[in-house]
Motif scaffolding. Structure first.
Motif, short mmCIF file in Angstrom:
data_model
loop_
_atom_site.label_atom_id
_atom_site.label_comp_id
_atom_site.label_asym_id
_atom_site.label_seq_id
_atom_site.Cartn_x
_atom_site.Cartn_y
_atom_site.Cartn_z
N ALA A 128 0.78 -1.27 0.00
CA ALA A 128 -0.02 0.17 -0.06
C ALA A 128 0.59 1.27 -0.02
N THR A 129 2.03 1.35 0.92
CA THR A 129 2.79 2.52 0.77
C THR A 129 3.42 2.57 -0.35
N ARG A 184 2.69 1.76 -3.41
CA ARG A 184 1.76 2.16 -4.33
C ARG A 184 1.53 3.72 -4.13
N ALA A 185 1.25 4.00 -3.09
CA ALA A 185 0.83 5.52 -2.59
C ALA A 185 2.08 6.41 -3.17
N ASN A 186 3.31 5.80 -2.62
CA ASN A 186 4.58 6.49 -3.32
C ASN A 186 4.51 6.99 -4.73
N GLU A 211 2.20 6.95 -6.71
CA GLU A 211 1.07 7.59 -7.22
C GLU A 211 1.45 9.22 -6.83
N ALA A 212 1.92 9.29 -5.63
CA ALA A 212 2.41 10.65 -5.38
C ALA A 212 3.42 11.43 -6.10
N VAL A 271 -0.09 0.59 -11.10
CA VAL A 271 -0.20 1.97 -10.93
C VAL A 271 -0.28 2.68 -12.53
N ARG A 322 -3.52 4.86 -13.59
CA ARG A 322 -3.22 6.04 -13.89
C ARG A 322 -2.90 6.75 -15.14
#
Length: 345
Positions: A214-215, A217-219, A221-222, A273, A277
């Motif tokens: 989760a981290t 993927r979030a990184n 995406e950021a 991702v 995106r």
């Protein structure tokens, strides 16, 4: 033995400027190019510069050019005896000149003349105009490695680009998605430099050994969102494989294919991702796996530092050069760089 033309030997020995062709007012030279012992230096502030070199002389010659922290800027170029050729490229000059968390390096632009029989007849440096800049965000497999025999693929990429496209390599050894976002010398420094239309290639995975999915993927995406907020073009790059063979000669294992200790399949997350995106994807994992497996256990050693350092993660100059060609081809295929702006071969 390396051979220089007499005129250039004199310039290098005396530390005088190489002769330059008359420049139009819009392309005023950045300053005199002074050459000593195979290194040509020009005093310029950080920025992006076009370099035009004239190669050749009375004898057959073969010249390559590198610059700053071991960046390959012009591949070895052969010129028949009595002939001259002109080549141009664009180079990013910054401080620090290599890894963003490394030493500052030498102010200005340093060009190192190499090749089996080098013969630079003239070098001219001018401020670049209308340049597309390719930013690289990555780890030690991408960065401008400071010492031999190590080399990142980003360090070799500039030699495949012509005038008008430069590489700003902000990859840094040891970085994960977590540390890259958190270090003010990295993402916080790169992000403001991104201009509309600039491709930003992101390859971070090797050091996300304890990052949960989760981290991770979030990184990613950021990073994608931050590039887009600046008007840049994010490009996600899956990591190069580790040279870790199974008994059957394949790389179908977690070590080779970057599955971390928590079971996070990094390339699979990057692909996910990119699809979610709508981000261009360079699947370097798939491409390097195919190449390494095709070479086999012995021949693939030359791409990595297996013999030199018992290292099957980091690439040699040869390996980094081969992988940079793969990236070049993908940049063209995905219309991120015009075909006319790359060198082939």
């Amino acid at each position: 033995m390396r051979r220089f033309s007499i005129a250039v030997v004199a310039a290098m020995s005396l530390g005088t400027a190489l002769p330059a062709a008359p420049a139009a007012a819009a392309e005023a030279p950045a300053g005199p190019v002074r050459c000593t012992a195979g290194v040509c230096h020009v005093d310029v502030p950080p920025g992006t510069y076009d370099v035009r070199v004239r190669l050749g002389g009375p004898h057959a010659s073969s010249t390559s050019i590198s610059g700053e922290t071991r960046r390959s800027l012009l591949p070895e170029t052969a010129v028949p005896a009595g002939e001259h050729v002109t080549r141009s490229f664009t180079v990013n000059v910054r401080t620090p000149e290599g890894e963003p968390t490394g030493p500052d390096g030498t102010p200005g632009l340093d060009l190192r003349i190499g090749g089996s029989a080098p013969a630079p007849a003239d070098i001219r440096v001018t401020p670049a105009r209308h340049t597309r800049q390719i930013f690289l965000i990555g780890d030690s497999t991408v960065c401008d490695q400071p010492g031999a025999p190590y080399s990142g693929w980003g360090q070799q990429l500039p030699q495949y680009l012509r005038k008008g496209v430069s590489v700003a390599n902000y990859a840094d050894s040891g970085e994960s998605t977590v540390s890259y976002l958190g270090n003010p010398r990295l993402w916080a420094t790169v992000r403001p430099l991104i201009r509309p239309g600039d491709p930003v290639l992101v390859q971070l995975a090797h050091n996300d050994k304890t990052t949960d999915e989760a981290t991770y993927r979030a990184n990613l995406e950021a990073l994608v969102a931050g590039v887009r907020e600046r008007g840049g073009q994010p490009v996600l790059v899956t990591p190069i494989v580790r040279r870790w063979f199974n008994a059957d000669g394949t790389l179908n294992n977690g070590t080779a294919l970057l599955v971390n200790g928590l079971g996070v399949d990094h390339p699979a997350v990057v692909r996910s991702v990119a699809a979610a995106r709508d981000v261009p994807l360079i699947d370097l994992t798939a491409k390097t796996r195919e190449l390494v497996e095709s070479l086999g256990v012995e021949a693939s050693k030359a791409l990595y530092l297996t013999d030199e350092a018992r290292d099957n993660t980091h690439t040699s100059v040869r390996g980094a050069t081969v992988y940079a060609r793969l990236v070049r081809d993908e940049l063209v295929t995905r219309h991120l760089v015009p075909r006319g702006k790359v060198r082939v071969g």
